[in-house]
Design an enzyme around this catalytic site. Sequence first.
Site, PDB file in Angstrom:
ATOM      1  N   THR A 718       0.860  -1.283  -0.046  1.00 18.37           N
ATOM      2  CA  THR A 718      -0.017   0.008   0.150  1.00 18.37           C
ATOM      3  C   THR A 718       0.684   1.260   0.143  1.00 18.37           C
ATOM      4  OG1 THR A 718       0.073   0.279   2.383  1.00 18.37           O
ATOM      5  CG2 THR A 718      -1.634  -1.325   1.313  1.00 18.37           C
ATOM      6  N   ASP A 719       0.364   2.298  -0.309  1.00 12.99           N
ATOM      7  CA  ASP A 719       0.955   3.698  -0.088  1.00 12.99           C
ATOM      8  C   ASP A 719       0.738   3.647   1.506  1.00 12.99           C
ATOM      9  OD1 ASP A 719       2.063   6.080  -0.222  1.00 12.99           O
ATOM     10  OD2 ASP A 719       0.932   6.945  -1.867  1.00 12.99           O
ATOM     11  N   TRP A 720       1.110   4.962   1.848  1.00 11.61           N
ATOM     12  CA  TRP A 720       1.200   4.920   3.478  1.00 11.61           C
ATOM     13  C   TRP A 720      -0.197   5.112   4.116  1.00 11.61           C
ATOM     14  CZ3 TRP A 720       5.041   2.577   1.689  1.00 11.61           C
ATOM     15  CH2 TRP A 720       6.251   2.488   2.197  1.00 11.61           C
TER      16      TRP A 720
END
Length: 795
Positions: A718-720
């Site tokens: 995932t992105d953060w």
Amino acid sequence: MKLHKYLLKKTAPIINGLMQSSIPEIEDGKGTTEAFQNLCRKAAAESCVLLKNEGVLPIKDKRVSVFGRTQCDYFYVGYGSGGDVKAPYRVSLIEGLHNSGMNINTTLEHHYRKWVHDNPIDPGFWGYWPSNNEEMPVSKDMVREARNNSDIAIVVIGRAAGEDKDNQLKKGQWFLADQEKALLSEVTAHFEQVCVVVNSGSLMDLSWMEEYQINAVLYAWMGGQESGNGLADVLTGKVSPCGKLPDTLAAYEDYPSSQNFGGRKYDNYAEDIYIGYRYFETFAKEKVVFPFGYGLSYTTFSINQVAVNIMNEIVHITATVTNTGANPGKEVVQVYFEAPQAKLGKPSRSLAAYQKTKTLEPGEKTVVNIAFPIAEMASFDDNGISGHPNALVLEEGQYGLYLGTDVRNAKKIKELSLEFQLVKQFEEACPVEIPFKRMVNRNGLVYESVPVRSTDLKSRIIENLPEEIPHTGDCGIKLADVKNKKNTMEEFVAQLTDKELEALLRGADEGMYSPKGVPGNAGVLGGTTESLIKKGIPTVSTNDGPSGLRIQAHATLLPIGIALASTFDDHLVEQLATELGKEMQDRQSQVLLAPGMNIHRNPLCGRNFEYYSEDPLLSGKIAAAYVRGVQSTGGSAVIKHFACNNQEKSRHIYDARVSPRALREIYLKGFEICIHDSKPDWVMTSYNKVNGTSTYYNYDLVSQILRKDWGFKGCVMTDWWMRTDRSPDFENVRLQAYRIRAQVDVFMPGSANMGFYKGKSDGSLLKSLSKPAGITLAEVQRSAVNILNYCIKYT
């Protein structure tokens, strides 16, 4: 001040502590190698795009007055995680000009230096950085005196945007600020020779070129730490400009996405496949200010002796390029195709291939060899009008091939007569859920309805569930035993408890700046708990970003993504990224969260500086070169943001509503090319939704297209941070379990240490495992195998 802006300002210390390098610095004494410096300088120079030149450039043996505070306060990189690098040094334009030996009007320079010192810029805070900086007022007397003491004026205009900050149709952003207009008015009134340098990470309005009758315009992008030296090399003629526009330049209202950009909840991608030059060359040639692929040189070239041959379904083109001018230089040979309109409707031009020459001396010739598969001219049929729904097809008809130095001047070199061919059949994936109208070329622009979902996703997910590995308990098997072929990966995974599996599928509890990784890391994964480490799973450190390592130690600041694309030079980008890979090893970083490679759908997108182009082929080829370079030294690259991160406004919630055809041909194509050409270890999802489902929960996007259709064997993160959601088809599959069902393997950074973000690791995966019709152990083990197959390289 709006409430959200007030709250952001109040929380700026928290945000900056987490997302920027306000963490304690390390005075490590590390700089950058000479080889890396030289490549950065070369890339900064060769990315410059010369748009206009009426005998002003190159500047030799003339005295120059430099106007604009950006000569000192240069924009080296864009804002946010993609630019926050602790560079060992940064060379401004005025410093670069002095280094080059240019004869500078130092009286004017001292005026600017004093004014800049007395009027420092306001750095802003996260998402509210300055797009430009206040200009020093200039009087007629000041400009007149400068003219009396110099021959040429250089005016520098600066622009910046970034993560969480799109550009806007405002003065000082897309348009000139009033102070900039006043400056140009005074300078052009007194100087006969004026060169404007645009220092920016994205396009801006250029209508002022004609208004003020500017003699020369050089788009310099953001060149990283060697910006000033690289730009000075071009201005003085040490390097002939050889950059080409990776985007079409036009008035904003003429871009096809201008009416469907910046929505808070959603955008309908009504322009469909007609992005950038695909739109303009098909429907609105007269609206183009500068075409895709355009860029002048200090010399001239001819292209002749063109030959086209077809062998084994591959188009082979050879051409002789001759330097017909008086200066050394490089040229970019570009090949486009025009597919028949047939039933699907097509753009008038699509980039098929390109190649940059070596430096040619005056009179020197070289032969370029360009090749591409015929199948690359196929179109995606998402509604079955060709008789083959959800398939890539070559429709029957005449396919024109064009060769030139930009999309507009490319001339027809061959016409191929092809019969209908089914290139590849797919299952329905990422269909539109809410119908809208899209552009279609029916020998003219018309709008037709986008096809909507026709199959049952739930049934497909159930039919494709993996088989469970029976749990054995701890048998003493270490990950190194798998590497040494003493045991299988399945035997190793069979040992892992549910709790260990859950920990393996996310970053460490500490989140960003974990003490388990290199200081300044973005988070660690793999061996994040004592029990996982005991089983021999290494701890892997991740770090931003596309323009260099974002860590506490010094790291080289590279030219930005759009600059690298402007070089049209895969080999140069690979060389540059190889040096970056070596620096990763030196700084003990394993995973680089780069490159960013989303399509420039709209020129106002804040992260266009990180991304490459409006064209998927150029984006894919440049990204592949970057990945090959980084991974050649043992590190790993993460291609991102998968997919359709085409605006920063409301990026966590907005829905990109886009047809499967536009996805396959435009927005996913660059990722597909990069995966095929360079085999990146990682893919990172984006924040936004695609056709109603967030990308980190999107089974069609990740499991179907990325893994099944393209054969991707690596890991997906995932992105953060993430937002909370529940599967609409499976009641007991939510949040982390919903992510795993999509086969997004790792939640990063692993904890929600930014309290206003929803989506912390709250035990949702373990809860789902224990409930009926929840996530299956087999799915969890599948993602564990993906991660361990990666981590094993570090054992």
